[in-house]
Design a protein around this motif. Structure first.
Motif, PDB file in Angstrom:
ATOM      1  N   ILE A  85      -4.062  15.829  -0.820  1.00 33.06           N
ATOM      2  CA  ILE A  85      -4.545  16.804  -1.789  1.00 33.06           C
ATOM      3  C   ILE A  85      -4.549  16.092  -3.137  1.00 33.06           C
ATOM      4  O   ILE A  85      -3.627  15.324  -3.444  1.00 33.06           O
ATOM      5  N   ALA A  86      -5.581  16.329  -3.935  1.00 32.04           N
ATOM      6  CA  ALA A  86      -5.709  15.615  -5.208  1.00 32.04           C
ATOM      7  C   ALA A  86      -6.318  16.525  -6.260  1.00 32.04           C
ATOM      8  O   ALA A  86      -6.972  17.519  -5.943  1.00 32.04           O
ATOM      9  N   LEU A  87      -6.127  16.154  -7.509  1.00 30.86           N
ATOM     10  CA  LEU A  87      -6.611  16.937  -8.638  1.00 30.86           C
ATOM     11  C   LEU A  87      -7.525  16.073  -9.490  1.00 30.86           C
ATOM     12  O   LEU A  87      -7.155  14.966  -9.891  1.00 30.86           O
ATOM     13  N   LEU A  88      -8.715  16.600  -9.759  1.00 34.56           N
ATOM     14  CA  LEU A  88      -9.682  15.962 -10.650  1.00 34.56           C
ATOM     15  C   LEU A  88      -9.708  16.785 -11.930  1.00 34.56           C
ATOM     16  O   LEU A  88     -10.085  17.958 -11.912  1.00 34.56           O
ATOM     17  N   ASN A  89      -9.283  16.198 -13.031  1.00 37.08           N
ATOM     18  CA  ASN A  89      -9.280  16.897 -14.317  1.00 37.08           C
ATOM     19  C   ASN A  89     -10.592  16.680 -15.051  1.00 37.08           C
ATOM     20  O   ASN A  89     -11.243  15.650 -14.891  1.00 37.08           O
ATOM     21  N   GLY A  90     -10.955  17.673 -15.866  1.00 37.28           N
ATOM     22  CA  GLY A  90     -12.177  17.573 -16.663  1.00 37.28           C
ATOM     23  C   GLY A  90     -13.420  18.050 -15.941  1.00 37.28           C
ATOM     24  O   GLY A  90     -14.526  17.949 -16.470  1.00 37.28           O
ATOM     25  N   TYR A  91     -13.259  18.576 -14.734  1.00 34.12           N
ATOM     26  CA  TYR A  91     -14.376  19.094 -13.941  1.00 34.12           C
ATOM     27  C   TYR A  91     -13.942  20.382 -13.254  1.00 34.12           C
ATOM     28  O   TYR A  91     -12.751  20.616 -13.054  1.00 34.12           O
ATOM     29  N   ARG A  92     -14.916  21.200 -12.885  1.00 38.93           N
ATOM     30  CA  ARG A  92     -14.647  22.405 -12.106  1.00 38.93           C
ATOM     31  C   ARG A  92     -15.743  22.582 -11.069  1.00 38.93           C
ATOM     32  O   ARG A  92     -16.862  22.104 -11.243  1.00 38.93           O
ATOM     33  N   ARG A  93     -15.389  23.254  -9.962  1.00 38.06           N
ATOM     34  CA  ARG A  93     -16.386  23.597  -8.954  1.00 38.06           C
ATOM     35  C   ARG A  93     -17.349  24.610  -9.555  1.00 38.06           C
ATOM     36  O   ARG A  93     -16.965  25.480 -10.327  1.00 38.06           O
ATOM     37  N   THR A  94     -18.593  24.504  -9.134  1.00 38.00           N
ATOM     38  CA  THR A  94     -19.608  25.478  -9.528  1.00 38.00           C
ATOM     39  C   THR A  94     -20.648  25.549  -8.420  1.00 38.00           C
ATOM     40  O   THR A  94     -20.892  24.564  -7.724  1.00 38.00           O
ATOM     41  N   PHE A  95     -21.226  26.709  -8.252  1.00 39.38           N
ATOM     42  CA  PHE A  95     -22.325  26.879  -7.298  1.00 39.38           C
ATOM     43  C   PHE A  95     -23.619  26.761  -8.083  1.00 39.38           C
ATOM     44  O   PHE A  95     -24.264  27.751  -8.404  1.00 39.38           O
ATOM     45  N   ASN A  96     -24.014  25.530  -8.423  1.00 39.93           N
ATOM     46  CA  ASN A  96     -25.206  25.357  -9.256  1.00 39.93           C
ATOM     47  C   ASN A  96     -26.255  24.430  -8.654  1.00 39.93           C
ATOM     48  O   ASN A  96     -27.226  24.087  -9.310  1.00 39.93           O
ATOM     49  N   LYS A  97     -26.097  24.043  -7.406  1.00 39.65           N
ATOM     50  CA  LYS A  97     -27.107  23.218  -6.740  1.00 39.65           C
ATOM     51  C   LYS A  97     -27.852  24.087  -5.745  1.00 39.65           C
ATOM     52  O   LYS A  97     -27.249  24.696  -4.864  1.00 39.65           O
TER      53      LYS A  97
ATOM     54  N   LYS B  39      -9.152  21.058  -7.569  1.00 39.24           N
ATOM     55  CA  LYS B  39      -8.232  20.583  -6.541  1.00 39.24           C
ATOM     56  C   LYS B  39      -9.043  20.346  -5.278  1.00 39.24           C
ATOM     57  O   LYS B  39      -9.782  21.224  -4.832  1.00 39.24           O
ATOM     58  N   GLY B  40      -8.939  19.148  -4.746  1.00 38.07           N
ATOM     59  CA  GLY B  40      -9.683  18.784  -3.553  1.00 38.07           C
ATOM     60  C   GLY B  40      -8.878  17.847  -2.674  1.00 38.07           C
ATOM     61  O   GLY B  40      -7.650  17.871  -2.690  1.00 38.07           O
ATOM     62  N   MET B  41      -9.583  16.995  -1.951  1.00 36.10           N
ATOM     63  CA  MET B  41      -8.944  16.073  -1.019  1.00 36.10           C
ATOM     64  C   MET B  41      -9.436  14.654  -1.326  1.00 36.10           C
ATOM     65  O   MET B  41     -10.638  14.436  -1.507  1.00 36.10           O
ATOM     66  N   ALA B  42      -8.493  13.727  -1.403  1.00 37.11           N
ATOM     67  CA  ALA B  42      -8.829  12.319  -1.606  1.00 37.11           C
ATOM     68  C   ALA B  42      -8.577  11.560  -0.305  1.00 37.11           C
ATOM     69  O   ALA B  42      -7.581  11.787   0.372  1.00 37.11           O
TER      70      ALA B  42
END
Length: 176
Positions: free
Chosen positions: A25-37, A64-67
């Motif tokens: 489990i990993a955290l990417l800062n400065g981004y968020r999920r969005t349904f925009n595609k 929060k995602g997976m690395a």
């Protein structure tokens, strides 16, 4: 080499064919999920596109995602596969992510920058789009439901996913 997944890359077991040595489990800062595609094939059509997951820059955002870690000698195979899978308009950006053991790594992250971006739709409009879209692979509603359920299994609460799925369900109830 690390890959960060925030949607289907997290759970469809793609990594097993490429010698993945571990996942976290990993955290990417400065981004968020969005349904925009807008998916106009797999889960929607040009007339009724399906809003699908992407990442959007946001200074205070977190995703929060997976690395997934791969041996360096598999770099070409893994990146080639991801470029084909994600499509020409996804860029594999090298970004810092923090693993759940507090280790910081650089990971390749697929982010869509193509012409099929949905920028003006609000939550209610996106939910209506979800309810109306079906493509060659599945309905958009099934897609959003699956994402919500799989994130819940991983104990990841993501506001974009939770709020869209709740609005889709609310609209379905209102239309009964």
């Amino acid at each position: 080499m690390w890959i960060f997944g925030y949607g289907s890359l997290m759970w469809d077991n793609w990594e097993s064919g490429y010698g993945c040595s571990r996942n976290r489990i990993a955290l990417l800062n400065g981004y968020r999920r969005t349904f925009n595609k807008a998916s106009t094939h797999n889960r929607g059509t040009k007339k009724s596109p399906c809003p699908t997951l992407n990442l959007e820059k946001e200074a205070a955002g977190t995703c929060k995602g997976m690395a997934f870690e791969f041996p360096d000698e598999r770099r070409g195979d893994v990146l080639g596969y991801l470029e084909k899978r994600e499509g020409a308009d996804f860029q594999l950006e090298l970004l810092p992510v923090r693993l759940d053991d507090d280790t910081d790594v650089q990971a390749h992250v697929p982010i869509y920058h193509g012409k099929n971006l949905i920028s003006s739709a609000d939550l209610k409009e996106k939910a209506a789009m979800v309810r109306n879209a079906t493509g060659t692979e599945s309905s958009c509603e099934d897609y959003v439901k699956e994402i919500a359920e799989l994130l819940a299994k991983l104990k990841i609460d993501d506001p974009a996913v939770r709020e869209l799925w709740l609005e889709v369900q609310r609209q379905r109830q209102d239309n009964k």
